[in-house]
Scaffold this active site. Sequence first.
Site, PDB file in Angstrom:
ATOM      1  N   GLY B 147       0.826  -1.194   0.000  1.00 23.68           N
ATOM      2  CA  GLY B 147       0.000   0.000   0.000  1.00 23.68           C
ATOM      3  C   GLY B 147       0.865   1.250   0.000  1.00 23.68           C
ATOM      4  O   GLY B 147       2.060   1.202   0.298  1.00 23.68           O
ATOM      5  N   CYS B 148       0.255   2.372  -0.315  1.00 27.48           N
ATOM      6  CA  CYS B 148       1.034   3.617  -0.404  1.00 27.48           C
ATOM      7  C   CYS B 148       1.532   4.057   0.970  1.00 27.48           C
ATOM      8  O   CYS B 148       2.704   4.417   1.136  1.00 27.48           O
ATOM      9  CB  CYS B 148       0.225   4.708  -1.087  1.00 27.48           C
ATOM     10  SG  CYS B 148      -1.424   4.991  -0.407  1.00 27.48           S
TER      11      CYS B 148
END
Lengths: 330, 330, 330, 330
Positions: B147-148
């Site tokens: 995920g970011c």
Amino acid sequence: MSKKRILVAGATGFAGALAARILHRHPELELAGITSRSDIGARLDSIYPRHRVPLELEELDLDGLDGFDGAIVAYPHGAAAPVVQALHTQGVPVVDLSADFRLRDLATYAEWYGDHGAPDLVEGAAYGLTELNRAAVQGASVVANPGCYPTASLLALAPLARSGIVTSAVIDAKSGVSGAGKGGGDFSEVSENCKPYGVDGHRHLPEIEQELKALGASGGLTFIPHLLPLDQGLLASCYVELSRPIDAEELRGLFDDQYSSEAFVEVVNEPPGVADVRETNYCRIHPRLEWGGERAIVFAAIDNLWKGAASQAVQNLNLMLGLDEGQGIA
Amino acid sequence: MSKKRILVAGATGFAGALAARILHRHPELELAGITSRSDIGARLDSIYPRHRVPLELEELDLDGLDGFDGAIVAYPHGAAAPVVQALHTQGVPVVDLSADFRLRDLATYAEWYGDHGAPDLVEGAAYGLTELNRAAVQGASVVANPGCYPTASLLALAPLARSGIVTSAVIDAKSGVSGAGKGGGDFSEVSENCKPYGVDGHRHLPEIEQELKALGASGGLTFIPHLLPLDQGLLASCYVELSRPIDAEELRGLFDDQYSSEAFVEVVNEPPGVADVRETNYCRIHPRLEWGGERAIVFAAIDNLWKGAASQAVQNLNLMLGLDEGQGIA
Amino acid sequence: MSKKRILVAGATGFAGALAARILHRHPELELAGITSRSDIGARLDSIYPRHRVPLELEELDLDGLDGFDGAIVAYPHGAAAPVVQALHTQGVPVVDLSADFRLRDLATYAEWYGDHGAPDLVEGAAYGLTELNRAAVQGASVVANPGCYPTASLLALAPLARSGIVTSAVIDAKSGVSGAGKGGGDFSEVSENCKPYGVDGHRHLPEIEQELKALGASGGLTFIPHLLPLDQGLLASCYVELSRPIDAEELRGLFDDQYSSEAFVEVVNEPPGVADVRETNYCRIHPRLEWGGERAIVFAAIDNLWKGAASQAVQNLNLMLGLDEGQGIA
Amino acid sequence: MSKKRILVAGATGFAGALAARILHRHPELELAGITSRSDIGARLDSIYPRHRVPLELEELDLDGLDGFDGAIVAYPHGAAAPVVQALHTQGVPVVDLSADFRLRDLATYAEWYGDHGAPDLVEGAAYGLTELNRAAVQGASVVANPGCYPTASLLALAPLARSGIVTSAVIDAKSGVSGAGKGGGDFSEVSENCKPYGVDGHRHLPEIEQELKALGASGGLTFIPHLLPLDQGLLASCYVELSRPIDAEELRGLFDDQYSSEAFVEVVNEPPGVADVRETNYCRIHPRLEWGGERAIVFAAIDNLWKGAASQAVQNLNLMLGLDEGQGIA
């Protein structure tokens, strides 16, 4: 009864101009004069059309202040002190937007701002975070209006600090560009960006430390401001280590005890956005717990130019002049 | 030698479309097919003019995957697993942008996302934070792209976590709107605003916890994301309690040991802004100390759609296919 | 004397919510009820915290309207007509924010919006561009509040149109995102963008054409709206071919004759920015000449949600109810 | 064969820095030196981290230019001429980003910019709007790179102007803040605003007039630029009176004849947004008709710093040096 006559000294900066706008529409005060060090003779509405204040900027005449019943000074740090001194000498109650009368300790002041221009006035000045120092403000002739970061941070932390359970705190603060004043942010650098700044020591750090200590907090404080790509708005996200676990009910109780009768502090059940308080005198606060109650997180949102500067100055001025504190800003 | 043929499944979301753009310009890979669940028959450049990918969107044919040498899957969480399964069964190396193969523990996965569509593949999937798991990525047939928020947070914290001195950490993260995907933010709500969200538990929290623990960090973790009024960019401001004081030299040494040979991690001497890394695969990191070295502050900036999604996916795919990891993204 | 009781029907959209906010603070009107078709039971300040309207949203009861002395209807086009009809039948003066009563010609209406729900009311409705139709508004029981683009465009062009010297006109208009209503603009598409839209025919075109003709303008009209990366604000840049050359004095005279006694129209000597009128009922206009006086250029700036919708609705309602038109919006 | 060595003189402004970035990644040219009048000794990546150009800024040595095979000069208007002169004298092909060599008529130049520093070079300089003057650019030793507004406006109008049917034109242009250069826009004034400027005469007006006339257009020209709250992007909305009605087929034919073989001009079927061309050398154009074909409307979008400045400069430099014009910018 005629309205009391108010001077805004330094009306071409963001905060001074906004103070002039608020006073120009104030039901019980009269904006009787605006001065600046540049643009003498220009009408303020030619510089800030949106504020629609049709008065002309004049040069400040330190010998002709007796026609005023109150003043807001919006000069840069250092330049404010002598103006405040002159007003005080001539018996004019004054709210000062600069940092000149915020720090009690002259050595600390000197470290951040240089020599003080009116050291004798420091001790008597009230620290104008209205909700936390109302009595002092009411009786004061000089009020030091708090910085924008301290306003949000201290309102967020006061209920915990006063209960004596704060071990340490991190304040991760985010502010819009107007907080840096006119010319404070080039669009091409700010837009589509977000960046921490002042990490080696921001001027608001000693102010927050001084007041947190006065409230009863001990331990380490970390304060990191970040610049946001927006104009007005300030969010303080505070992460607080507690000396003992508390539960949600106690947490809520602490905030309610402090703020339930406050007109301008809203304690809410979900995180505030800065847009919720834009162009208002409100501070919107959401406290919550983590880690079984050993850590509290408190979010506080204000408009840095309103509650963080100009509208809080009017709130203080109202109190000093015996008016309802919400006049003109509600 | 002919270029390897790559499929992007789910090319109409922000991350999938960007992966298609990067692959379309890749010197050693060929974007051989793009699929979606809507807009079949439309050319991608009619939806994303700026990406200038002139290919037509097709329906995904799970029985016709043998013409591909690699794939990037950009489906929503839950929908991705069966597609990854099909690709894997037919021998196509795949990087998955969803959360479906990030969490090792199926019960934790179920808690956040529901039943898993391909549980047998979870154990074998590599966690594709390239700089921290390069060897695993190189040998993997399925890579779970991080995920970011985890990408920035883990790159910020890894050098400290690996040294075993992290007692607890607060991650105050700020992200642009594109992180929420298409339709993720109404302009009128996001503009001139900044707001915490997901405070009752963001999906990226268990992912960060899992990987931090794997790196050697113990203790409590607080993760609070905030939405910024900008499109692309993510800043993680990490406040870390250390089990023993360290000095600036030791701190810098830890980060240099980890990253000095990394092409896409920049350890710098002042805080990064998200604009510094916009539309790049770089992560820019600034570590510093407070309180006599008992607390570290680490800032890490990435572009959430690039290093936080699409370009890191290509970085991983490059490695899986035996290419230089920087091909097409430097 | 008790305040007159006002209903806002459709208070969850941008314009209806703002009308509720303005009325909630109105010195001579009482916001007595707010209704919507969704969110029944919710308080409006939970949806729009910044407006701070503590009323609860109710379902509209068309049989229980006799307790109201006036209404503002903020329903979508088409859905508004029957609500306006019901209010009218029960004797409640109403300002309608939709397009349902703006177009005199039912065939033109049908072309753009479909069948009309209350055709008998069209002829009697006043077109509520206050400054141009004040007398009609004062005597009306139904007022069609103008669209945002027509408001700015017609105020810009009226002095020239009424003098009969307009040969043709180009209106290059720019609007903030809120003009498209809730959900009207995805941040990722609007931010860092500027784009013409509605070029094959915008719904505001026939409205502008109808009113320009009524004012005396002949000839061709081109109207091209552009979407701006900002929330509130609308600028109409009008390029007008004149049937005979005029000089600066005559130009200024035409605008002064029209607007010198208007409280909410400011004719100024330099081009306005939309920020000059943000969150106000003002229209700020700058006219100038080119080509030896054969072409006039007129810029007009408004806030699309205020003068372009909600505050102009209150201005009209004030007039209909016999109050000073600036009450609550100055 | 070694790469040709290129100098960027004036690399600390937006356009010069971007030219340096493009050349630093150019496959067939070498960025061999960057100079500036300030920040001597600083690395460019300390000022513009995102560009990642690790070269050091040097003082310009006008006597040591013989080591360069080409140059891009990004000096302010007036200051550029002597630098271009020096480069020319020493045989270095040069693209000049200033206005110094754009205007053929020295009297007109003097009116807008003052005395000319190298009048003898004006006549021989090619006007570098590549698509319209390719042959001249190829043979030139000095190329005047067009202004950003002229680039978009002339590409929009050229097909009509060359066919001799333009009677008059209005160019309503909108630009991002970076067009005004470093420090060109204070965030607090630009954000949430849109404002016309330069209405008494913008410096790009005589440039557009000169080139339109050269292309065959006659009649009056109105050019009004507006400042947008975005960083990079420029849209020209052009309203053109035609001497005779044309139909859609003829219109499309004119644009196709001009641009169908151009790599960097896209003629499309719907209005472009500036985001479609952000950070590219593309100009995206949409022509359409109104009023039975008597008026044409042409929209053209570019990135003001790329096609409007730095990337077009590289496009021209490529041609002057015998390379494919798209090298390094496609």
